[in-house]
Design a protein around this motif. Structure first.
Motif, PDB file in Angstrom:
ATOM      1  N   LEU A   2       0.830  -1.206   0.000  1.00  0.00           N
ATOM      2  CA  LEU A   2       0.000   0.000   0.000  1.00  0.00           C
ATOM      3  C   LEU A   2       0.864   1.255   0.000  1.00  0.00           C
ATOM      4  CD1 LEU A   2      -2.787  -1.003   2.555  1.00  0.00           C
ATOM      5  CD2 LEU A   2      -3.050  -0.709   0.095  1.00  0.00           C
ATOM      6  N   ALA A   3       2.028   1.188   0.655  1.00  0.00           N
ATOM      7  CA  ALA A   3       2.924   2.345   0.688  1.00  0.00           C
ATOM      8  C   ALA A   3       3.654   2.524  -0.634  1.00  0.00           C
ATOM      9  CB  ALA A   3       3.926   2.196   1.835  1.00  0.00           C
ATOM     10  N   ASP A   5       2.570   1.307  -3.674  1.00  0.00           N
ATOM     11  CA  ASP A   5       1.505   1.639  -4.620  1.00  0.00           C
ATOM     12  C   ASP A   5       2.039   1.680  -6.056  1.00  0.00           C
ATOM     13  OD1 ASP A   5      -1.127   2.211  -5.307  1.00  0.00           O
ATOM     14  OD2 ASP A   5      -0.793   4.373  -5.247  1.00  0.00           O
ATOM     15  N   SER A  55      -3.431   4.609  -3.757  1.00  0.00           N
ATOM     16  CA  SER A  55      -3.507   4.202  -2.357  1.00  0.00           C
ATOM     17  C   SER A  55      -3.389   5.419  -1.446  1.00  0.00           C
ATOM     18  CB  SER A  55      -2.385   3.213  -2.033  1.00  0.00           C
ATOM     19  OG  SER A  55      -2.281   2.991  -0.650  1.00  0.00           O
ATOM     20  N   PRO A  56      -4.180   5.496  -0.380  1.00  0.00           N
ATOM     21  CA  PRO A  56      -4.071   6.644   0.539  1.00  0.00           C
ATOM     22  C   PRO A  56      -2.780   6.652   1.330  1.00  0.00           C
ATOM     23  CG  PRO A  56      -5.595   4.996   1.397  1.00  0.00           C
ATOM     24  CD  PRO A  56      -5.236   4.557   0.013  1.00  0.00           C
ATOM     25  N   LEU A  57      -2.076   5.519   1.372  1.00  0.00           N
ATOM     26  CA  LEU A  57      -0.820   5.422   2.121  1.00  0.00           C
ATOM     27  C   LEU A  57       0.406   5.490   1.224  1.00  0.00           C
ATOM     28  CD1 LEU A  57      -1.815   2.517   4.552  1.00  0.00           C
ATOM     29  CD2 LEU A  57      -2.004   4.983   4.942  1.00  0.00           C
ATOM     30  N   ALA A  58       0.207   5.827  -0.051  1.00  0.00           N
ATOM     31  CA  ALA A  58       1.307   5.801  -1.013  1.00  0.00           C
ATOM     32  C   ALA A  58       2.380   6.824  -0.673  1.00  0.00           C
ATOM     33  CB  ALA A  58       0.763   6.053  -2.417  1.00  0.00           C
ATOM     34  N   LEU A  59       3.627   6.413  -0.757  1.00  0.00           N
ATOM     35  CA  LEU A  59       4.769   7.310  -0.587  1.00  0.00           C
ATOM     36  C   LEU A  59       5.189   7.857  -1.946  1.00  0.00           C
ATOM     37  CD1 LEU A  59       6.899   5.148   1.883  1.00  0.00           C
ATOM     38  CD2 LEU A  59       5.327   7.006   2.444  1.00  0.00           C
ATOM     39  N   LYS A  60       5.614   9.078  -1.956  1.00  0.00           N
ATOM     40  CA  LYS A  60       5.998   9.711  -3.210  1.00  0.00           C
ATOM     41  C   LYS A  60       7.377   9.214  -3.641  1.00  0.00           C
ATOM     42  CE  LYS A  60       3.281  13.916  -2.515  1.00  0.00           C
ATOM     43  NZ  LYS A  60       3.307  15.400  -2.424  1.00  0.00           N
TER      44      LYS A  60
END
Length: 244
Positions: A2-3, A5, A55-60
């Motif tokens: 999820l992170a 993504d 995903s709302p938890l995605a890291l850039k």
């Protein structure tokens, strides 16, 4: 996941879970309890959802790839000049420098010398030609069909369940070879999964006892240790050269 993504990671999950679900649909009598399908179905729905919705938890993060159209053009031009053997292993950067589009000089990556195509399979086609890529493709097909056939013929039990998990894992990693460039981690995972798939398809069981031959046991143990040290050394040397 999820992170991270990452779209290709979601596609890999979709493919692997789809193999499990498809087998469950074809063999419903082996899984009469519907709760056994709950986790695969949930993962399938989540993977399909986050493939379409961020995903709302995605890291850039940013990853730079050679665009698919540019990759195809370079591979096509390379195969026109050397269709059977390509430009040589590890020489994709030479093909890129020779056949890249002039439009690449007008963007911010004008001074980047890409050493791989958009996918590992296209890189194989350009570097080892149609002969090498064809052999690689046939090897994958043989592993898939052999594992599937063995899965159907194997008796119900742990052997069949393990074979199904191995086949699902190999299908996931195989999809990544057509969608994502290669790296050390994916190379290791691919060949490891291919070996497991081949073992599950071959159904070769060999039993040996070394209780009555202590010298043979010592030689076998020493050889295994040397092989392990040699493999670790090759990995470290390759990593250092790659980093340099």
């Amino acid at each position: 996941l999820l992170a991270v993504d990452f779209g290709i990671a979601w596609i890999m999950l979709l493919v692997g879970v789809a193999v499990l679900i498809g087998y469950g649909i074809m063999r419903p009598n082996e899984y009469p309890d519907m709760t056994a399908h709950l986790l695969p179905l949930t993962l399938f729905v989540l993977a399909a959802l986050f493939l379409l919705v961020p995903s709302p938890l995605a890291l850039k993060g940013v990853e730079v790839f050679l665009p698919p159209p540019a990759s195809l053009k370079i591979v096509q031009e390379t195969l026109k000049e050397s269709p059977f053997f390509g430009v040589g292993p590890g020489q994709f950067s030479e093909a890129y420098a020779k056949y890249r589009s002039p439009e690449m000089n007008n963007n911010i990556f004008w001074n980047v010398r890409f050493n791989s195509a958009h996918s590992a399979f296209l890189t194989l086609a350009a570097t080892i030609g149609l002969s090498g890529a064809g052999i690689w493709f046939l090897l994958c097909l043989a592993a898939l069909f052999g594992s599937s056939y063995r899965l159907i013929k194997a008796p119900l039990g742990d052997e069949r369940r393990i074979g199904l998990m191995v086949l699902a894992s190999f299908c996931s990693i195989l999809v990544a070879r057509f969608l994502y460039p290669s790296n050390m981690t994916l190379e290791f995972l691919f060949w490891y999964a291919l070996a497991l798939t081949a073992i599950s398809a071959a159904d070769l069981t060999v039993k040996r006892s070394f209780l009555g031959a202590p010298r043979l046991t010592l030689i076998f143990s020493l050889g295994f240790a040397l092989l392990f040290v040699f493999g670790i050394s090759v990995i470290f040397i390759s990593a250092e050269r790659y980093g340099a």
